[in-house]
Design an enzyme around this catalytic site. Structure first.
Site, PDB file in Angstrom:
ATOM      1  N   GLY A  86     -22.337  -7.169  24.058  1.00 49.32           N
ATOM      2  CA  GLY A  86     -21.283  -8.181  24.117  1.00 49.32           C
ATOM      3  C   GLY A  86     -20.676  -8.439  22.752  1.00 49.32           C
ATOM      4  N   ARG A 146     -35.391  -5.164  20.392  1.00 50.09           N
ATOM      5  CA  ARG A 146     -34.748  -6.225  19.593  1.00 50.09           C
ATOM      6  C   ARG A 146     -35.673  -6.755  18.503  1.00 50.09           C
ATOM      7  NH1 ARG A 146     -31.080  -8.944  24.179  1.00 50.09           N
ATOM      8  NH2 ARG A 146     -29.318  -7.573  23.756  1.00 50.09           N
ATOM      9  N   GLY A 148     -25.850  -1.919  26.987  1.00 48.91           N
ATOM     10  CA  GLY A 148     -27.169  -1.562  27.509  1.00 48.91           C
ATOM     11  C   GLY A 148     -27.262  -0.248  28.256  1.00 48.91           C
ATOM     12  N   LYS A 191     -16.824  -4.275  36.175  1.00 51.44           N
ATOM     13  CA  LYS A 191     -15.568  -4.972  36.480  1.00 51.44           C
ATOM     14  C   LYS A 191     -14.524  -4.889  35.374  1.00 51.44           C
ATOM     15  CE  LYS A 191     -17.546  -8.772  39.117  1.00 51.44           C
ATOM     16  NZ  LYS A 191     -17.763 -10.208  38.874  1.00 51.44           N
TER      17      LYS A 191
END
Ligand code: AMP
Length: 398
Positions: free
Chosen positions: A377, A35, A354, A202
């Site tokens: 995200g 990052r 990721g 999920k």
């Protein structure tokens, strides 16, 4: 069109730069500098233009005073200084006299990094609540605002969406602009067939992106833990595999409505506990997982099927692993998908998230993908069409 770094005059300006330095830290060490590395082109460009930098970033979440001890950006300032081979002055505050003085004294070519913006969350959630006073305060430290924090731009936080309301000029950094340009191609004017592969733990985490893709893509391969909710909805035995009972009715509805689009795994790799053990396999004639066993990856027949579907795609979007890819014994499915996408040289392929990116890096396949998104995200939010406050807040080109 939003302004980019190229559209603003930087010479002698004090640039407030929001980056995403939310790096993994363990035992006082930065475990992965990706990052930080990603923001370097923007930082170097600004310095080359004879401007100075006031850098802001968040690091983790701050809920208690205790959290501050492990979530200081001091260690990041040191690393950034090493990477740039240049002094990066760390100011261990988010506001106050030390901040104001350091900003006031900045000379062209100099850099300061303020403390973790989320330290302000202990102050009535000022950062994550997008407190106007705080945004105005940070804006007052410099002349222009540049947002290069793609991974944080789906959040309407003060340092992301608030500051540009109060600076004379604002622009997207190179990383941010690059992300948006590539992700837009997935939503706009993409070539068909468009194949999406969505995995991870999920269904509930990715329900919105699944729904969006069911509508726009030609095939959606549902893999990873979330596939078991769909398998169970079809009446299959899934043993002790992860699934969400309350999502079964929704899964049934999707399977009915999008039956020509949803593709589920046709075999499973499973074992008797959540551990890195030698797998057993079901097969396409009997996909049921025996009682007491859990599915932790897709099997070889699924990999073959998915390979064929991916090979015929012209546009590919992938987010989320096909199994517990952290376990050597259950990484084959995720690797298989990475290989299938890499082998399709005609398709425009975008990957985010990721675990999928880790699999690509392990294979050394980075260059075989059209674009690897840095913000898991945020890329999902973008694809599902949600607004990106950090993007919207930037000035439009004249
Ligand atoms: P996400 O962050 O939603 O992309 O999910 C990634 C996580 O999903 C990884 O930590 C995987 O270990 C986990 N995962 C993938 N497949 C399975 C599975 N079959 N059972 C349990 N966890 C899984």
């Amino acid at each position: 069109m939003k302004k980019t770094l190229m559209d603003i005059k930087l010479c002698n300006k004090k640039v407030i730069l929001r980056v995403d330095f939310n790096v993994p830290i363990a035992n006082d060490m930065i475990m992965d500098t990706k990052r930080i590395d990603a923001a370097i082109p923007t930082i170097k460009y600004i310095l080359e233009k004879n401007a100075s930098l006031i850098i802001l970033s968040h690091l983790g979440r701050i809920k208690t005073e205790e959290d501050k001890k492990t979530k200081s950006l001091a260690i990041v300032a040191k690393k950034l200084s090493e990477i740039l081979n240049k002094e990066v002055k760390f100011i261990p505050f988010t506001r106050g006299e030390a901040v104001e003085q350091a900003a006031a004294n900045l000379k062209p070519g100099e850099i300061i990094l303020l403390e973790n913006t989320r330290f302000e969350d202990l102050n009535n959630k000022a950062e994550s609540g997008n407190d106007d006073e705080l945004a105005k305060y940070w804006a007052s430290l410099g002349d222009v605002f540049v947002n290069d924090a793609f991974g944080a731009s789906h959040r309407a936080h003060a340092s992301v969406a608030g500051i540009p309301k109060y600076t004379a000029e604002s622009a997207l950094g190179f990383l941010m602009n690059n992300e948006v340009e590539h992700l837009e191609k997935i939503l706009d004017g993409f070539k068909r067939p468009f194949v999406a592969i969505i995995g991870g733990a999920k269904v509930s985490d990715k329900i919105k992106v699944l729904e969006k893709l069911f509508h726009v893509a030609d095939k959606v391969l549902v893999v990873g833990g979330m596939a078991y909710t769909f398998q169970k909805a079809l009446g299959h035995q899934i043993g002790t595999s992860i699934y969400e009972e309350d999502r079964i009715p929704m899964a049934k509805q999707y399977l009915e409505e999008f039956k020509d689009k949803i593709v589920l795994p046709i075999d499973n790799a499973y074992t008797d506990e959540f551990a890195d053990k030698t797998p057993l396999f079901t097969n396409k004639n009997n996909i049921d997982i025996p009682e007491g066993y859990m599915g932790l990856d897709i099997g070889p027949q699924s990999i073959e099927l998915f390979n064929d579907i991916i090979a015929s795609a012209k546009t590919i979007f992938w987010n989320g692993p096909a199994g517990v890819s952290e376990f050597k014994n259950f990484e084959a499915g995720t690797k298989g998908i990475a290989i299938a996408i890499a082998n399709n040289k005609d398709a425009y392929s975008v990957v985010g998230g990721g675990d999928s990116v880790t699999a690509i890096n392990k294979l050394g396949y980075q260059s075989k993908f059209s674009f690897i998104s840095t913000g898991g995200g945020a890329s999902i939010e973008f694809i599902q069409g949600n607004s990106m406050p950090g993007f919207e807040a930037i000035q439009d080109k004249e």
